[in-house]
Design a protein around this motif. Structure first.
Motif, PDB file in Angstrom:
ATOM      1  N   ALA A 142       0.680  -0.577   0.307  1.00  0.00           N
ATOM      2  CA  ALA A 142       0.355  -0.003  -0.143  1.00  0.00           C
ATOM      3  C   ALA A 142       0.725   0.883   0.110  1.00  0.00           C
ATOM      4  N   ARG A 143       1.677   1.006   1.102  1.00  0.00           N
ATOM      5  CA  ARG A 143       3.161   2.106   0.760  1.00  0.00           C
ATOM      6  C   ARG A 143       3.328   2.728  -0.478  1.00  0.00           C
ATOM      7  N   ASP A 144       3.779   1.697  -1.781  1.00  0.00           N
ATOM      8  CA  ASP A 144       4.527   1.347  -2.775  1.00  0.00           C
ATOM      9  C   ASP A 144       3.419   3.046  -3.736  1.00  0.00           C
ATOM     10  N   CYS A 145       2.060   1.828  -3.138  1.00  0.00           N
ATOM     11  CA  CYS A 145       1.308   2.491  -4.218  1.00  0.00           C
ATOM     12  C   CYS A 145       0.715   3.738  -3.890  1.00  0.00           C
ATOM     13  N   TYR A 146       0.602   4.430  -2.601  1.00  0.00           N
ATOM     14  CA  TYR A 146       0.731   6.005  -2.296  1.00  0.00           C
ATOM     15  C   TYR A 146       1.597   6.703  -2.938  1.00  0.00           C
ATOM     16  N   ILE A 147       3.168   6.161  -2.403  1.00  0.00           N
ATOM     17  CA  ILE A 147       4.605   6.900  -3.678  1.00  0.00           C
ATOM     18  C   ILE A 147       4.044   6.556  -4.890  1.00  0.00           C
ATOM     19  N   SER A 148       3.852   6.274  -5.712  1.00  0.00           N
ATOM     20  CA  SER A 148       2.945   5.532  -7.140  1.00  0.00           C
ATOM     21  C   SER A 148       2.118   7.084  -7.008  1.00  0.00           C
ATOM     22  N   ALA A 149       0.801   7.206  -6.619  1.00  0.00           N
ATOM     23  CA  ALA A 149       0.208   8.482  -6.361  1.00  0.00           C
ATOM     24  C   ALA A 149       0.884   9.401  -6.421  1.00  0.00           C
ATOM     25  N   LEU A 150       1.560   9.655  -5.289  1.00  0.00           N
ATOM     26  CA  LEU A 150       2.603  11.145  -5.275  1.00  0.00           C
ATOM     27  C   LEU A 150       3.199  11.357  -6.438  1.00  0.00           C
ATOM     28  N   ASP A 151       4.167  10.176  -7.097  1.00  0.00           N
ATOM     29  CA  ASP A 151       4.634  10.633  -8.095  1.00  0.00           C
ATOM     30  C   ASP A 151       3.632  11.439  -9.189  1.00  0.00           C
ATOM     31  N   CYS A 152       2.875  10.322  -9.401  1.00  0.00           N
ATOM     32  CA  CYS A 152       1.586  10.773 -10.906  1.00  0.00           C
ATOM     33  C   CYS A 152       1.092  12.163 -10.414  1.00  0.00           C
ATOM     34  N   ALA A 153       0.860  12.046  -9.046  1.00  0.00           N
ATOM     35  CA  ALA A 153       0.092  13.664  -9.168  1.00  0.00           C
ATOM     36  C   ALA A 153       0.246  14.915  -8.541  1.00  0.00           C
ATOM     37  N   GLU A 154       2.659  15.003  -9.420  1.00  0.00           N
ATOM     38  CA  GLU A 154       3.315  15.903  -9.125  1.00  0.00           C
ATOM     39  C   GLU A 154       3.185  16.215 -10.817  1.00  0.00           C
ATOM     40  N   ILE A 155       3.166  15.224 -11.469  1.00  0.00           N
ATOM     41  CA  ILE A 155       2.499  15.670 -13.163  1.00  0.00           C
ATOM     42  C   ILE A 155       1.729  16.304 -13.664  1.00  0.00           C
ATOM     43  N   SER A 156       0.290  16.274 -12.460  1.00  0.00           N
ATOM     44  CA  SER A 156      -0.602  17.304 -13.368  1.00  0.00           C
ATOM     45  C   SER A 156      -1.242  17.497 -12.191  1.00  0.00           C
ATOM     46  N   PRO A 157      -0.487  18.368 -11.369  1.00  0.00           N
ATOM     47  CA  PRO A 157      -0.856  18.960  -9.664  1.00  0.00           C
ATOM     48  C   PRO A 157      -2.469  19.670  -9.932  1.00  0.00           C
ATOM     49  N   ASN A 158      -2.322  20.744 -10.767  1.00  0.00           N
ATOM     50  CA  ASN A 158      -3.690  21.355 -10.653  1.00  0.00           C
ATOM     51  C   ASN A 158      -4.606  20.264 -10.847  1.00  0.00           C
ATOM     52  N   GLN A 159      -4.558  19.402 -11.638  1.00  0.00           N
ATOM     53  CA  GLN A 159      -5.605  18.668 -12.114  1.00  0.00           C
ATOM     54  C   GLN A 159      -5.886  18.130 -10.685  1.00  0.00           C
TER      55      GLN A 159
END
Length: 764
Positions: free
Chosen positions: A299-316
């Motif tokens: 679960a921790r790895d998935c949340y880290i991946s979600a953070l990485d993805c969110a940095e690509i499109s932060p406004n969205q």
């Protein structure tokens, strides 16, 4: 500017508004809005926290339409519908409202139902006219941020809900049969959406888990359900575009998750993440699902991946970021990493200042690492945002107790209990506070309330016994000890019962009290009551003479026992991760205690400037003497760590580094010896090289080095050594570990009482 009155859609919103504007003030306050949310979702069972979160989001987002304390205006409600936060037609139909004939012509025409493998059953299950596909779904499904987008997904979710209801009905029947036919709630009536806030993204909770169901027990019924689920997922895969496939699997996954079908939800979330690997949402949902399955590291790895993805499109995805940080913090806490968790709670609170739960979790994490002032500030802010937050009041009570502010702590614990009378943590911790300040009868009452809620709580039973012992109720204490022994066969309880029998025969002797969180009633430095030290004299160190060179000096033993207490607990963010890898074998709660001890005793000294950064090489050199291994090995590891951080040639350090190391070592572990003592080496050059043999000579110096190491090693080897039935003359507790015998008057002392300079008046 008021919308055009002739619009049929606007008329529907106006009719809904008038229906719930109970006081006729032209505004919808929080109570009226809550009634509206509940009424338009008749099949959803909301919790108070969910309703509060939905209202917080609405009133924050549409604050421009709120004046003073009145509430949301009609224009504000209309704007929520315009933004997609709700469906006017669905809500209007759910409330059974009607327009005048002149306005009814403007109502939208219902779309015909498309064919489905179970469409007939859908129509039979829901006799209401199919005016809107959105009527019987979770709040998240109509969210403008992450709701369902395509009509095909609505059909698939409807079909899925039918087979889930069928499965839950079977499960409820099975439970009813196994329980003898009474007292079982229908699983289908539990509230399918009780774990999702409907607006923010459904943060997982560390405050309590969801009861998981063993669906496989249904046998053939579950096999049938699984076959139909695979068929629905196959239809999702055959959607026309990748966006539709993604939307369908997200809808299927969230529906399964909401019904505690976690294993089944995994495949849909994984499919969605494969289709859009740079979208944070499927990674976030996958992390939530894995967390509830107990797979915290994944679960921790998935949340880290979600953070990485969110940095690509932060406004969205700004709305989702605070929830990712909170859930990542919760997953880190599950692995004992409180320092790292606190950083993510801070980030969530920065991004959403009114996120009271993030502030509460931040306070709890800071309390866990011993940073009580910062914890108090975070918890006070959480309570300011949500005054009826029982968990925050409880954590604040624990923090204030740790800071010595017991009167305020009692008030906070009592506030948590007033809000939630069955708050077990508040009851248990309040009992510990009463016990620590000597109010034993009140402590016993609190522990009794805990046991009424959870009869197998052996720690509460043991502490109740100690409280009764302190209150002088010997017979009741003996019964409570025996009950605790039935619940757990821990060796400490045998010692406690023997201790109780001993002091029962010798009532003039003093007793000890268990501190909160400890398992043994034998505790150092207890302040539990006036009677604790009756019959005890504190003797000056000069009166303790060594019988031989083998006898440990009392002053050294005091420091050695303090060091051992810290070493048993083995914690700033990156360093904590390194420690977790090294101490992978520790349970999360044990690791939390370890980091708390290291943070309070070592990192606070190394980080004197409060910069949040520490010297890694010096840290490992400082911790080496309290790790396992021979004395020579520990010294070698300390020296190698200093060499690693040194600018000298390989295999040597500067005399200045060696001096600084020994100063810090004594300041941290030998405070009674003088924390400000400075090692002075006359006639030497600070830049001169020091080899390992020279370092060992400096290390072993009894005045300026760390000669106490030999005492530490001796304590380690004798921790569980027992000496027959010998008991300490001061505390009457069976002696384990080092045994100290007074050779003239012939009495025995345990290492703890000896280190504190205690002797019995009867002996002196």
């Amino acid at each position: 500017m008021e919308p055009e009155a002739g619009s049929g859609r606007v008329q529907k919103v106006r009719t809904i508004f008038k229906r719930f504007d109970g006081n006729g003030d032209g505004r919808l306050n929080r109570e009226e809005m809550a009634a509206l949310v509940i009424a338009v979702n008749p099949r959803v069972k909301f919790s108070e926290e969910q309703i509060g979160a939905i209202l917080d989001e609405v009133f924050r987002t549409y604050s421009n339409y709120i004046q003073g304390e009145g509430g949301l205006s009609f224009e504000g409600l209309l704007r929520t519908y315009d933004d997609g936060a709700g469906d006017v037609d669905r809500d209007f139909d759910a409330l059974r409202l009607q327009l005048d004939d002149s306005d009814a012509a403007d109502a939208p025409v219902a779309m015909p139902e498309s064919s489905s493998s179970i469409v007939d059953e859908r129509e039979r299950a829901d006799p209401m006219p199919p005016l809107s596909r959105k009527q019987n779904v979770a709040p998240w499904a109509v969210s403008p941020n992450n709701g369902i987008l395509y009509d095909n997904t609505w059909r698939l979710v409807e079909d899925l809900q039918i087979i889930i209801r069928r499965l839950e009905t079977k499960y409820a029947s099975k439970l009813k049969e196994s329980s003898g036919g009474g007292g079982v709630t229908d699983a289908s009536s539990e509230g399918a959406w009780s774990r999702d806030l409907g607006l923010g993204g459904g943060s997982i909770s560390s405050d309590g888990d969801i009861a998981r169901r063993n669906w496989e027990e249904l046998g053939q019924d579950y096999v049938t359900f699984h076959r139909e689920l695979v068929e629905i997922q196959s239809k999702a895969n055959r959607s026309r575009t990748p966006d539709e496939v993604f939307d369908a699997h997200m809808g299927i996954g969230r529906t399964l998750f909401d019904h505690a079908l976690y294993i089944e939800a995994l495949s849909s979330f994984k499919k969605a993440s494969d289709i859009k690997p740079t979208d944070a949402r499927p990674h976030f949902r996958l992390g939530n699902t894995l967390y509830f399955l107990g797979r915290h590291s994944e679960a921790r790895d998935c949340y880290i991946s979600a953070l990485d993805c969110a940095e690509i499109s932060p406004n969205q995805l700004n709305y989702l970021l605070p929830h990712i940080h909170v859930n990542l913090g919760v997953a880190l806490e599950a692995d004992g990493m409180l320092l790292s968790a606190s950083e993510h709670y801070k980030e969530a609170a920065i991004r959403e200042p009114k996120h009271y739960r993030a502030l509460k979790l931040l306070g709890g994490a800071l309390y866990g690492v011993g940073e009580y002032r910062a914890a108090e500030k975070a918890l006070m802010e959480a309570i300011f945002l949500k005054s009826d937050y029982a968990d925050a009041h409880c954590d604040l009570g624990s923090t204030l107790h740790a800071m010595g502010d017991d009167e305020r702590a009692i008030h906070e614990f009592q506030k948590a209990i007033d809000i939630k009378p069955d708050h077990m943590d508040a009851l248990y911790n309040l009992g510990g506070l009463f016990r620590d300040i000597g109010r034993f009868q009140r402590a016993a009452e609190m522990y009794s309330k805990v046991l009424a809620l959870q009869p197998n709580h052996w720690r509460a039973q043991l502490n109740r016994a100690v409280a009764l012992l302190g209150a002088g109720e010997m017979e009741e204490a003996r019964k409570a000890f025996k009950e605790a022994l039935k619940l757990t066969n821990r060796i400490e309880l045998y010692d406690a019962i023997r201790h109780l029998r001993c002091i029962g025969k010798k009532p003039s002797r003093s007793t000890s009290v268990t501190k909160k969180g400890e398992e043994s009633p034998h505790t150092a430095g207890s302040s539990a009551g006036e009677g604790i030290n009756e019959g005890v004299v504190i003797v000056e160190a000069s009166h303790f003479r060594q019988a031989s060179a083998k006898t440990t000096p009392r002053q050294w033993l005091t420091c050695a026992l303090d060091i051992r207490a810290a070493a048993k607990s083995i914690r700033k963010e990156e360093l904590e991760k390194v420690l977790r890898r090294l101490l992978y074998y520790l349970k999360p709660d044990t690791f939390q205690g370890a980091v708390k001890a290291i943070n309070g005793k070592i990192l606070s000294v190394l980080d004197g400037a409060v910069s949040g950064r520490v010297d890694v090489g010096m840290f490992f050199a400082l911790i080496a003497p309290i790790c396992s291994g021979s004395q020579d090995t520990r010294k070698r590891v300390a020296f190698d760590a200093l060499v690693w951080r040194s600018h000298k040639e390989v295999g040597a350090i500067s005399r200045a580094d060696a001096t600084l190391y020994l100063r810090w070592l004594r300041a941290i572990f030998l405070p009674v010896q003088g924390a400000s003592a400075i090692l002075e080496v006359q006639g030497t050059d600070d830049e001169a090289s020091v080899s390992f043999p020279e370092f060992v000579e400096m290390f072993d110096d009894s005045d300026w080095g760390f000669g106490i190491l030999s005492v530490l090693v001796k304590l380690e080897s004798n921790d569980r050594a027992r000496h027959g039935r010998k008991t300490c003359v001061v505390c009457s507790y069976p002696i384990t570990g080092p045994w100290f015998k007074e050779v003239s008057l012939n009495f025995n002392l345990c290492s703890l009482c000896y280190s504190q300079g205690k002797v019995s008046q009867l002996s002196s």
